[in-house]
Design a protein around this motif. Sequence first.
Motif, PDB file in Angstrom:
ATOM      1  N   ASN A 185      -5.333  -2.903   4.463  1.00 30.76           N
ATOM      2  CA  ASN A 185      -4.322  -2.477   3.486  1.00 30.76           C
ATOM      3  C   ASN A 185      -4.564  -3.142   2.140  1.00 30.76           C
ATOM      4  OD1 ASN A 185      -3.040  -0.915   5.438  1.00 30.76           O
ATOM      5  ND2 ASN A 185      -1.652  -2.569   6.013  1.00 30.76           N
ATOM      6  N   LEU A 202      -7.257  -1.405   0.272  1.00 34.37           N
ATOM      7  CA  LEU A 202      -6.828  -0.120  -0.294  1.00 34.37           C
ATOM      8  C   LEU A 202      -6.178  -0.304  -1.666  1.00 34.37           C
ATOM      9  CD1 LEU A 202      -5.231   1.733   2.752  1.00 34.37           C
ATOM     10  CD2 LEU A 202      -7.403   2.257   1.634  1.00 34.37           C
ATOM     11  N   THR A 203      -5.481  -1.378  -1.848  1.00 34.31           N
ATOM     12  CA  THR A 203      -4.751  -1.585  -3.107  1.00 34.31           C
ATOM     13  C   THR A 203      -5.634  -2.172  -4.191  1.00 34.31           C
ATOM     14  OG1 THR A 203      -4.004  -3.764  -2.387  1.00 34.31           O
ATOM     15  CG2 THR A 203      -2.559  -1.883  -1.929  1.00 34.31           C
ATOM     16  N   GLY A 217       2.567   1.857  -3.407  1.00 35.91           N
ATOM     17  CA  GLY A 217       1.615   2.308  -4.429  1.00 35.91           C
ATOM     18  C   GLY A 217       1.006   3.657  -4.101  1.00 35.91           C
ATOM     19  N   ASN A 218       1.472   4.330  -3.045  1.00 36.74           N
ATOM     20  CA  ASN A 218       0.975   5.635  -2.607  1.00 36.74           C
ATOM     21  C   ASN A 218      -0.526   5.612  -2.288  1.00 36.74           C
ATOM     22  OD1 ASN A 218       3.447   6.998  -2.674  1.00 36.74           O
ATOM     23  ND2 ASN A 218       3.247   7.404  -4.866  1.00 36.74           N
ATOM     24  N   TYR A 219      -0.978   4.531  -1.680  1.00 35.66           N
ATOM     25  CA  TYR A 219      -2.376   4.437  -1.277  1.00 35.66           C
ATOM     26  C   TYR A 219      -2.601   4.902   0.154  1.00 35.66           C
ATOM     27  CZ  TYR A 219      -3.072   1.651  -5.464  1.00 35.66           C
ATOM     28  OH  TYR A 219      -3.132   1.234  -6.771  1.00 35.66           O
ATOM     29  N   GLY A 220      -1.565   5.149   0.888  1.00 34.43           N
ATOM     30  CA  GLY A 220      -1.718   5.581   2.271  1.00 34.43           C
ATOM     31  C   GLY A 220      -0.371   5.628   2.969  1.00 34.43           C
ATOM     32  N   ALA A 244       0.822  -1.208   0.000  1.00 36.10           N
ATOM     33  CA  ALA A 244       0.000   0.000   0.000  1.00 36.10           C
ATOM     34  C   ALA A 244       0.860   1.264   0.000  1.00 36.10           C
ATOM     35  CB  ALA A 244      -0.936   0.003   1.205  1.00 36.10           C
TER      36      ALA A 244
END
Length: 186
Positions: A181, A184-185, A114-117, A111
């Motif tokens: 997590n 989120l991805t 991939g800059n998701y959080g 996560a």
Amino acid sequence: MLLSAALLLMWLPTSDATKPSTTDSPAASKTVASDSAKDSAAHPALPNAPIAKPEATAESSSLAIKPFSNAAIKPAMERPLPTPRQQKLWYTFMAVGHSAAVFDAYSTRRAISGNYGTEGNPLLRPFSHSNAIYAATQVSPAVMDYVGRRMMTSSHLTLRKFWWVPQVAGAGFSFGAGMHNYALTQ
């Protein structure tokens, strides 16, 4: 060195002087008294040496204090041993907890890359951008394993009944964070 050894040997008493009189006859005690009187007359400045006590009797040796004994030391409090079923469950919960922590570390790393959080745990944040997160996430399950084991062998009945709670809770939190997590991805 030889001179010091010779001087030490000179000061050792001879075997005749150290043996106490074992006869109880009055004639023997008079000769000992007369010998000591002759010695004190020959050397008036020296006091009489103390006479060694006879060997201790069985009665007095039983009353003597013996500071060290050969008996095994008994612990102050004995901890109950876990049952084989508890052992198997503890190892199973240990494997599940550590596996859930690996899943949490994997999904967190995925996560973040991939800059998701961002990492929500401030103690794990420095490790979140490297593979060190895998090792850092294993600390919490190891602590829960220790706490669960101590609860399993506790002398308190309530703690012994709920020994599994720390491991299951830790595994549940790790699995829940990993699923968050992972969601989120996707």
